[in-house]
Design a protein around this motif. Structure first.
Motif, PDB file in Angstrom:
ATOM      1  N   PRO A   1       0.817  -1.234   0.000  1.00  0.00           N
ATOM      2  CA  PRO A   1       0.000   0.000   0.000  1.00  0.00           C
ATOM      3  C   PRO A   1       0.838   1.266   0.000  1.00  0.00           C
ATOM      4  O   PRO A   1       0.554   2.213  -0.741  1.00  0.00           O
ATOM      5  N   TRP A   2       1.884   1.293   0.823  1.00  0.00           N
ATOM      6  CA  TRP A   2       2.717   2.504   0.844  1.00  0.00           C
ATOM      7  C   TRP A   2       3.477   2.668  -0.466  1.00  0.00           C
ATOM      8  O   TRP A   2       3.651   3.797  -0.961  1.00  0.00           O
ATOM      9  N   LEU A   3       3.941   1.566  -1.024  1.00  0.00           N
ATOM     10  CA  LEU A   3       4.646   1.650  -2.300  1.00  0.00           C
ATOM     11  C   LEU A   3       3.719   2.154  -3.409  1.00  0.00           C
ATOM     12  O   LEU A   3       4.101   3.006  -4.231  1.00  0.00           O
ATOM     13  N   ALA A   4       2.477   1.631  -3.442  1.00  0.00           N
ATOM     14  CA  ALA A   4       1.523   2.093  -4.447  1.00  0.00           C
ATOM     15  C   ALA A   4       1.156   3.561  -4.228  1.00  0.00           C
ATOM     16  O   ALA A   4       1.018   4.334  -5.196  1.00  0.00           O
ATOM     17  N   LEU A   5       0.983   3.951  -2.946  1.00  0.00           N
ATOM     18  CA  LEU A   5       0.686   5.356  -2.666  1.00  0.00           C
ATOM     19  C   LEU A   5       1.804   6.266  -3.169  1.00  0.00           C
ATOM     20  O   LEU A   5       1.552   7.314  -3.787  1.00  0.00           O
ATOM     21  N   TRP A   6       3.047   5.846  -2.943  1.00  0.00           N
ATOM     22  CA  TRP A   6       4.171   6.669  -3.393  1.00  0.00           C
ATOM     23  C   TRP A   6       4.274   6.685  -4.921  1.00  0.00           C
ATOM     24  O   TRP A   6       4.489   7.725  -5.534  1.00  0.00           O
ATOM     25  N   ARG A   7       4.107   5.507  -5.553  1.00  0.00           N
ATOM     26  CA  ARG A   7       4.339   5.400  -6.985  1.00  0.00           C
ATOM     27  C   ARG A   7       3.233   6.053  -7.803  1.00  0.00           C
ATOM     28  O   ARG A   7       3.503   6.700  -8.829  1.00  0.00           O
ATOM     29  N   TYR A   8       1.968   5.887  -7.367  1.00  0.00           N
ATOM     30  CA  TYR A   8       0.854   6.328  -8.198  1.00  0.00           C
ATOM     31  C   TYR A   8       0.190   7.624  -7.722  1.00  0.00           C
ATOM     32  O   TYR A   8      -0.664   8.158  -8.439  1.00  0.00           O
ATOM     33  N   VAL A   9       0.529   8.114  -6.512  1.00  0.00           N
ATOM     34  CA  VAL A   9      -0.110   9.345  -6.019  1.00  0.00           C
ATOM     35  C   VAL A   9       0.944  10.398  -5.689  1.00  0.00           C
ATOM     36  O   VAL A   9       0.959  11.493  -6.261  1.00  0.00           O
ATOM     37  N   LEU A  10       1.822  10.088  -4.757  1.00  0.00           N
ATOM     38  CA  LEU A  10       2.748  11.107  -4.264  1.00  0.00           C
ATOM     39  C   LEU A  10       3.780  11.500  -5.309  1.00  0.00           C
ATOM     40  O   LEU A  10       4.094  12.690  -5.457  1.00  0.00           O
ATOM     41  N   ALA A  11       4.333  10.505  -6.025  1.00  0.00           N
ATOM     42  CA  ALA A  11       5.362  10.838  -7.019  1.00  0.00           C
ATOM     43  C   ALA A  11       4.805  11.706  -8.148  1.00  0.00           C
ATOM     44  O   ALA A  11       5.408  12.726  -8.510  1.00  0.00           O
ATOM     45  N   PRO A  12       3.628  11.363  -8.781  1.00  0.00           N
ATOM     46  CA  PRO A  12       3.091  12.292  -9.813  1.00  0.00           C
ATOM     47  C   PRO A  12       2.754  13.672  -9.264  1.00  0.00           C
ATOM     48  O   PRO A  12       3.036  14.692  -9.900  1.00  0.00           O
ATOM     49  N   ALA A  13       2.137  13.721  -8.049  1.00  0.00           N
ATOM     50  CA  ALA A  13       1.815  15.027  -7.473  1.00  0.00           C
ATOM     51  C   ALA A  13       3.083  15.829  -7.196  1.00  0.00           C
ATOM     52  O   ALA A  13       3.151  17.039  -7.459  1.00  0.00           O
ATOM     53  N   GLY A  14       4.112  15.155  -6.676  1.00  0.00           N
ATOM     54  CA  GLY A  14       5.371  15.858  -6.423  1.00  0.00           C
ATOM     55  C   GLY A  14       6.008  16.361  -7.695  1.00  0.00           C
ATOM     56  O   GLY A  14       6.571  17.473  -7.732  1.00  0.00           O
ATOM     57  N   SER A  15       5.951  15.555  -8.770  1.00  0.00           N
ATOM     58  CA  SER A  15       6.512  16.018 -10.042  1.00  0.00           C
ATOM     59  C   SER A  15       5.789  17.263 -10.548  1.00  0.00           C
ATOM     60  O   SER A  15       6.412  18.234 -11.008  1.00  0.00           O
ATOM     61  N   GLY A  16       4.436  17.265 -10.442  1.00  0.00           N
ATOM     62  CA  GLY A  16       3.687  18.448 -10.858  1.00  0.00           C
ATOM     63  C   GLY A  16       4.033  19.678 -10.026  1.00  0.00           C
ATOM     64  O   GLY A  16       4.211  20.780 -10.559  1.00  0.00           O
ATOM     65  N   LEU A  17       4.145  19.481  -8.709  1.00  0.00           N
ATOM     66  CA  LEU A  17       4.503  20.610  -7.848  1.00  0.00           C
ATOM     67  C   LEU A  17       5.906  21.114  -8.151  1.00  0.00           C
ATOM     68  O   LEU A  17       6.164  22.335  -8.108  1.00  0.00           O
ATOM     69  N   VAL A  18       6.826  20.198  -8.468  1.00  0.00           N
ATOM     70  CA  VAL A  18       8.184  20.630  -8.807  1.00  0.00           C
ATOM     71  C   VAL A  18       8.189  21.460 -10.076  1.00  0.00           C
ATOM     72  O   VAL A  18       8.873  22.502 -10.156  1.00  0.00           O
ATOM     73  N   ARG A  19       7.430  21.024 -11.092  1.00  0.00           N
ATOM     74  CA  ARG A  19       7.370  21.803 -12.326  1.00  0.00           C
ATOM     75  C   ARG A  19       6.750  23.179 -12.094  1.00  0.00           C
ATOM     76  O   ARG A  19       7.226  24.194 -12.612  1.00  0.00           O
ATOM     77  N   LEU A  20       5.668  23.211 -11.287  1.00  0.00           N
ATOM     78  CA  LEU A  20       5.050  24.493 -10.969  1.00  0.00           C
ATOM     79  C   LEU A  20       6.012  25.408 -10.214  1.00  0.00           C
ATOM     80  O   LEU A  20       6.109  26.618 -10.489  1.00  0.00           O
ATOM     81  N   ALA A  21       6.751  24.820  -9.261  1.00  0.00           N
ATOM     82  CA  ALA A  21       7.709  25.621  -8.492  1.00  0.00           C
ATOM     83  C   ALA A  21       8.832  26.138  -9.387  1.00  0.00           C
ATOM     84  O   ALA A  21       9.295  27.275  -9.232  1.00  0.00           O
ATOM     85  N   ARG A  22       9.285  25.323 -10.368  1.00  0.00           N
ATOM     86  CA  ARG A  22      10.326  25.792 -11.271  1.00  0.00           C
ATOM     87  C   ARG A  22       9.838  26.947 -12.126  1.00  0.00           C
ATOM     88  O   ARG A  22      10.558  27.952 -12.316  1.00  0.00           O
ATOM     89  N   ALA A  23       8.604  26.826 -12.649  1.00  0.00           N
ATOM     90  CA  ALA A  23       8.077  27.928 -13.461  1.00  0.00           C
ATOM     91  C   ALA A  23       7.928  29.204 -12.630  1.00  0.00           C
ATOM     92  O   ALA A  23       8.300  30.301 -13.057  1.00  0.00           O
ATOM     93  N   THR A  24       7.378  29.051 -11.413  1.00  0.00           N
ATOM     94  CA  THR A  24       7.214  30.220 -10.536  1.00  0.00           C
ATOM     95  C   THR A  24       8.561  30.821 -10.172  1.00  0.00           C
ATOM     96  O   THR A  24       8.737  32.052 -10.158  1.00  0.00           O
ATOM     97  N   GLY A  25       9.532  29.967  -9.886  1.00  0.00           N
ATOM     98  CA  GLY A  25      10.861  30.471  -9.547  1.00  0.00           C
ATOM     99  C   GLY A  25      11.511  31.203 -10.697  1.00  0.00           C
ATOM    100  O   GLY A  25      12.209  32.210 -10.503  1.00  0.00           O
ATOM    101  N   ALA A  26      11.305  30.696 -11.921  1.00  0.00           N
ATOM    102  CA  ALA A  26      11.875  31.393 -13.072  1.00  0.00           C
ATOM    103  C   ALA A  26      11.260  32.790 -13.222  1.00  0.00           C
ATOM    104  O   ALA A  26      11.973  33.776 -13.482  1.00  0.00           O
ATOM    105  N   GLY A  27       9.925  32.908 -13.033  1.00  0.00           N
ATOM    106  CA  GLY A  27       9.289  34.231 -13.116  1.00  0.00           C
ATOM    107  C   GLY A  27       9.784  35.169 -12.035  1.00  0.00           C
ATOM    108  O   GLY A  27      10.081  36.344 -12.284  1.00  0.00           O
ATOM    109  N   ILE A  28       9.883  34.638 -10.823  1.00  0.00           N
ATOM    110  CA  ILE A  28      10.361  35.486  -9.718  1.00  0.00           C
ATOM    111  C   ILE A  28      11.804  35.920  -9.955  1.00  0.00           C
ATOM    112  O   ILE A  28      12.187  37.076  -9.687  1.00  0.00           O
ATOM    113  N   ALA A  29      12.638  35.012 -10.478  1.00  0.00           N
ATOM    114  CA  ALA A  29      14.029  35.371 -10.754  1.00  0.00           C
ATOM    115  C   ALA A  29      14.120  36.449 -11.817  1.00  0.00           C
ATOM    116  O   ALA A  29      14.924  37.397 -11.712  1.00  0.00           O
TER     117      ALA A  29
END
Length: 476
Positions: free
Chosen positions: A149-177
């Motif tokens: 269960p924890w492996l599936a939660l990480w692989r199918y929920v947390l990892a995609p959500a984290g990737s999306g948040l990382v991309r959003l943070a990179r775009a926001t950081g580029a604008g702020i910079a």
């Protein structure tokens, strides 16, 4: 030849037991020797065997040599002499230890046999069974209940959500910079125009002339003050030191020197001389007398210690403790040797006893069990294996393959759905067929956009002269 015969005769006479056989072997060897060998023999004398003037002891009997005799005999030395005490106590001690050690050795061998049987029949099968149960049953169940269960939660929920948040943070950081670089450029221009330039002008046209004038004024004032100090202070002080303080100091030094000489004369003849006379004619004779008394008293105490303490202790050590210790050492050595000999003999006895009981048990139990296994159990087991177990195992493997193929199809469907969701959220080229196989793209996983896209490297720059970099998408 004469020297060789003399040395050979001396060696034969000293050896004694070698006799004519050695002389014959030497003659044959000399007859067979070539020119080189004869030259080597003539170059130096034949080595002489050392002669022992001590008779060898009796030959050591028994299958196991004694520990104190075997090393000497192995090195070619002499057998040590054994006293009568060792010979007297050896046989009784060995008999007593044999009677005491045989039951202990039999019990020990019985316990060892039982332990090996338990290990072979109980502990090893139990350990293998527990390992099989853990590997085939408990480990998969625990993994499915707690880890999956924890492996599936990480692989199918947390990892995609984290990737999306990382991309959003990179775009926001580029604008702020970008905004921060613009603000910093504006502030830098304002600082150079409104602060740095006025300060440079103030330093160059106001502070520098004022500082130079103040330095010139300070140098002039310093020169005047230096002339006043030399004229009004230094000259009077030099005259005071030369014509007043120097004569007064010389007079005071002469008075102090005379007073010191007088005090030194008084110390020498009123203090030192009486003390020297007192040490030479009073303290020295008294000290020598006291030293003589102390030395005499010490010599008396040493004599009493030597003849009242040391001599009795030496006598007790030489004639009581040393013989007693040697006797106890002989007894301890013989007891240890007897225990070792008895342990080995008891091993032979216990081996014979257990071989007898083993043959009886084999005749009563093992041979019938082997016959039953060979002619009854093994044919039945092979029939069950060929008729029941192998067909059932084949059916189970086929069912497992079907289940695995269904799970793989469901996983591919879920992966394609995830790709569609990600493409709908973050954009990308439309899917024209089935989902491609998962692989790692070159260039740190950066996916270029199609031609004409504002993110493509071939696209013209925007109004600000910059263009966005390629989108960073990771493969599934």
């Amino acid at each position: 030849m004469g020297g060789e015969g003399v040395f050979r005769g001396v060696s034969d006479s000293q050896a004694g037991d070698r006799g004519a056989g050695d002389r014959q072997a030497g003659g044959e060897g000399a007859g067979r020797a070539g020119p080189g060998e004869s030259g080597e023999a003539a170059a130096g004398p034949v080595p002489v065997r050392p002669v022992s003037l001590v008779k060898r002891g009796p030959a050591v009997t028994g299958t196991v040599p004694r520990r104190d005799v075997a090393p000497a005999l192995a090195d070619g030395g002499e057998a040590p002499f054994e006293g009568c005490l060792a010979r007297v106590i050896r046989v009784p001690v060995r008999i007593v230890t044999l009677l005491l050690v045989v039951p202990v050795r039999i019990v020990w061998d019985a316990l060892a046999v039982c332990g090996r049987a338990l290990r072979r029949t109980l502990w090893v099968p139990l350990a293998r069974g527990a390992e099989w149960v853990w590997r085939k049953v408990l480990a998969p169940v625990l993994f499915a209940l707690f880890a999956w269960p924890w492996l599936a939660l990480w692989r199918y929920v947390l990892a995609p959500a984290g990737s999306g948040l990382v991309r959003l943070a990179r775009a926001t950081g580029a604008g702020i910079a970008w905004a921060a670089r613009g603000v910093w450029a504006g502030l830098a221009w304002l600082g150079r125009t409104l602060v740095a330039a006025p300060l440079v002008l103030l330093y160059r046209y106001v502070l520098t002339p004022v500082g130079r004038g103040a330095a010139a004024l300070a140098r002039a004032v310093g020169a005047g003050l230096a002339w006043l100090g030399r004229t009004l202070v230094a000259a009077p002080l030099v005259l005071l030191y030369r014509y007043v303080l120097t004569p007064v100091g010389h007079g005071v030094a002469a008075v102090v020197l005379g007073l010191g000489l007088g005090l030194a004369w008084l110390w020498r003849y009123l203090v030192v001389a009486p003390l020297v006379l007192l040490y030479r004619y009073v303290l020295t004779p008294v000290g020598r007398g006291v030293a003589a008394v102390v030395l005499g008293f010490g010599a008396g105490l040493a004599w009493l210690w030597r003849y009242l303490v040391v001599a009795p202790c030496r006598f007790v050590h030489r004639w009581v403790l040393r013989p007693t210790g040697r006797g106890l050492a002989v007894v301890a050595r013989e007891t240890a040797d007897a225990i070792g000999h008895a342990w080995r003999v008891a091993g032979y006895v216990s081996r014979a006893v257990f071989r007898f009981f083993g043959r009886v048990l084999r005749f009563l139990f093992a041979d019938p069990a082997v016959w039953v296994w060979r002619h009854v159990v093994r044919p039945v087991g092979r029939g069950l294996r060929d008729g029941v177990w192998r067909p059932a195992a084949a059916a189970a493997r086929e069912a497992g393959r079907t289940v695995r193929s269904a799970v793989a199809s469901a996983r591919a469907s879920v992966r394609q759905a995830r790709a569609e969701v990600r493409r709908a959220l973050f954009g990308g080229p439309p899917a024209s067929g089935p989902l491609p196989e998962r692989r790692t793209l070159p260039g740190s996983g950066r996916v270029p956009w199609s031609a004409g896209s504002p993110h493509n490297s071939a696209t013209a720059p925007g109004p600000s002269g910059t263009k966005r970099d390629d989108a960073d998408f990771r493969t599934l």
